[in-house]
Write an enzyme that holds these catalytic residues in place. Structure first.
Site, PDB file in Angstrom:
ATOM      1  N   GLU A 272       0.180 -28.815  34.580  1.00  0.00           N
ATOM      2  CA  GLU A 272       0.648 -30.055  33.966  1.00  0.00           C
ATOM      3  C   GLU A 272      -0.285 -30.429  32.808  1.00  0.00           C
ATOM      4  OE1 GLU A 272       3.510 -30.789  34.816  1.00  0.00           O
ATOM      5  OE2 GLU A 272       3.804 -31.338  36.914  1.00  0.00           O
TER       6      GLU A 272
ATOM      7  N   HIS B 119       4.619 -28.387  30.328  1.00  0.00           N
ATOM      8  CA  HIS B 119       3.898 -27.571  31.311  1.00  0.00           C
ATOM      9  C   HIS B 119       4.381 -26.118  31.295  1.00  0.00           C
ATOM     10  CE1 HIS B 119       6.784 -28.600  34.941  1.00  0.00           C
ATOM     11  NE2 HIS B 119       7.231 -27.568  34.270  1.00  0.00           N
TER      12      HIS B 119
ATOM     13  N   ASP C   4       4.347 -19.494  40.548  1.00  0.00           N
ATOM     14  CA  ASP C   4       3.950 -20.640  41.369  1.00  0.00           C
ATOM     15  C   ASP C   4       4.822 -20.760  42.620  1.00  0.00           C
ATOM     16  OD1 ASP C   4       6.257 -21.352  39.972  1.00  0.00           O
ATOM     17  OD2 ASP C   4       5.249 -22.822  38.713  1.00  0.00           O
TER      18      ASP C   4
ATOM     19  N   ASN D 147       7.646 -31.783  29.768  1.00  0.00           N
ATOM     20  CA  ASN D 147       6.322 -32.335  29.416  1.00  0.00           C
ATOM     21  C   ASN D 147       5.379 -31.251  28.881  1.00  0.00           C
ATOM     22  OD1 ASN D 147       5.611 -30.881  31.678  1.00  0.00           O
ATOM     23  ND2 ASN D 147       4.777 -32.601  32.842  1.00  0.00           N
TER      24      ASN D 147
HETATM   25  P1  PGA Z   1      13.704 -25.414  34.062  1.00  0.00           P
HETATM   26  O1  PGA Z   1      12.157 -25.545  34.389  1.00  0.00           O
HETATM   27  O2  PGA Z   1      13.911 -24.016  33.611  1.00  0.00           O
HETATM   28  O3  PGA Z   1      14.387 -25.724  35.355  1.00  0.00           O
HETATM   29  O4  PGA Z   1      14.002 -26.402  32.975  1.00  0.00           O
HETATM   30  C1  PGA Z   1      11.220 -25.024  33.522  1.00  0.00           C
HETATM   31  C2  PGA Z   1       9.832 -25.418  33.938  1.00  0.00           C
HETATM   32  O5  PGA Z   1       9.644 -26.520  34.485  1.00  0.00           O
HETATM   33  O6  PGA Z   1       8.908 -24.641  33.704  1.00  0.00           O
END
Ligand code: PGA
Length: 249
Positions: free
Chosen positions: A148, A143, A72, A141
Site C-alpha cells: 500500500e 498499490h 500475495d 491507490n
Molecule cells: P483489480 O486489482 O485487478 O481487481 O482491479 C488490482 C490490484 O488491486 O492490484
C-alpha cells in the site's frame, strides 16, 4: 511511449490488453521453457489467464516446466477458502493448463508463523533462480501486490495491513460482498522482491485506474504511489487500455 525506463503500450480495449499480455508471456516461455513466472490476482488479469489457457489448449505454449510465484495471499484464509488467492489461481488458471501443481507457489495465508512463511517464500524464489517475469495489476491507490502507499522500495515479503480503500475495492461484489468479510491483513511480496524480477509487465484497464497510472508514470518516484517505484526498472512494460491511459501527458 516511454516514461523514464518504463515502456507503455496503450491498447484499444481490455481484450486487446489481455491479448498483448498473454502473447508477451507466451513468447517469453517459448524462449525459456524452464521459466519462473510471477503472477497476480484480481479482476484485471482474468482475461489474460483465459487467453493463456486457450493458447495452452491449442498447444501454442506449455507450462510443464514453468514454476510460478504469486504476489500475495489474505492472512487468515487457507487455500480452500473460495476467496483465497490460491483458490482464485487454481480456478482461473492452474486447473486449465498443463502446469505441475507442485510448481505453483502461493503464500500460505493459514501459516502458523507468518514471518517464517515469508522468509521461506523469498528463499524459494532465490532457489529457483529468481523470477524471470512478474505480471502485476495496480490498485486504484497505486498499490502493487498488497504494498500500500508508503511501502518502502526495498520491502521484502511480509505481513501487511490493507488500507480501507483496498478493503472497499475488494468488497464491491466482484470478490467479497461486504467489507466486514475482507481480511484486514495479507502476506505480500515486497516492492524489493518484485523489483528483482528480470522483467515486469503491469496491466491496467478502465477509468478507475487512470489516476493511479498517471501517478505511476508521470508522478515522482515515490512510495506514495508504489507502482511509481517501477520507473527505474530496466525492463518494465505497462499494458494499459485507453481509459486507464486517459490522464497521461
Ligand atoms: P483489480 O486489482 O485487478 O481487481 O482491479 C488490482 C490490484 O488491486 O492490484
Amino acid at each position: 511511449m516511454a516514461a523514464g525506463n518504463l515502456k507503455i503500450q496503450v491498447l484499444d480495449s481490455a481484450d486487446a490488453v489481455a491479448a498483448a499480455a498473454s502473447e508477451f508471456v507466451i513468447k517469453a516461455i517459448a524462449a525459456k521453457p524452464k521459466f519462473v513466472l510471477g503472477l497476480a490476482t484480481g479482476s484485471t488479469p482474468e482475461k489474460t489467464y483465459a487467453k493463456m489457457a486457450e493458447a495452452n489448449k491449442a498447444k501454442k505454449v506449455s507450462f510443464a516446466k514453468v514454476t510460478t510465484f504469486n504476489l500475495d495471499e489474505y492472512w487468515g484464509l487457507d487455500g480452500d477458502h473460495d476467496q483465497s488467492y490460491r483458490y482464485f489461481m487454481n480456478d482461473r488458471l492452474f486447473n486449465h493448463i498443463d502446469i505441475r501443481p507442485w510448481n505453483t507457489n502461493v503464500l500460505n495465508g493459514a501459516a502458523v508463523n507468518p514471518m517464517l512463511e515469508c522468509a521461506a517464500y523469498e528463499q524459494k524464489i532465490l532457489a529457483c533462480g529468481g523470477v524471470d517475469l512478474w505480471l502485476l495489476g495496480i490498485g486504484a491507490n497505486g498499490h502493487i501486490a498488497f504494498n500500500e502507499p508508503g511501502s518502502p522500495v526495498d520491502s521484502r515479503t511480509r505481513l501487511v495491513s490493507l488500507t480501507q480503500s483496498t478493503i472497499d475495492a475488494n468488497s464491491d461484489g466482484r470478490f467479497f460482498k461486504v467489507a466486514a468479510d475482507v481480511p484486514r491483513c495479507a502476506l505480500s511480496a515486497g516492492i524489493g522482491t518484485i523489483r528483482e524480477s528480470r522483467q515486469i509487465i503491469l496491466l491496467a484497464t478502465g477509468a478507475g485506474k487512470a489516476d493511479a497510472i498517471k501517478a505511476a508514470v508521470d508522478g515522482p518516484f515515490s512510495p506514495d504511489c508504489p507502482a511509481s517505484l517501477l520507473q527505474d526498472h530496466p525492463d518494465c512494460t505497462f499494458f494499459i487500455d485507453k481509459e486507464a491511459a486517459a490522464k497521461l501527458s
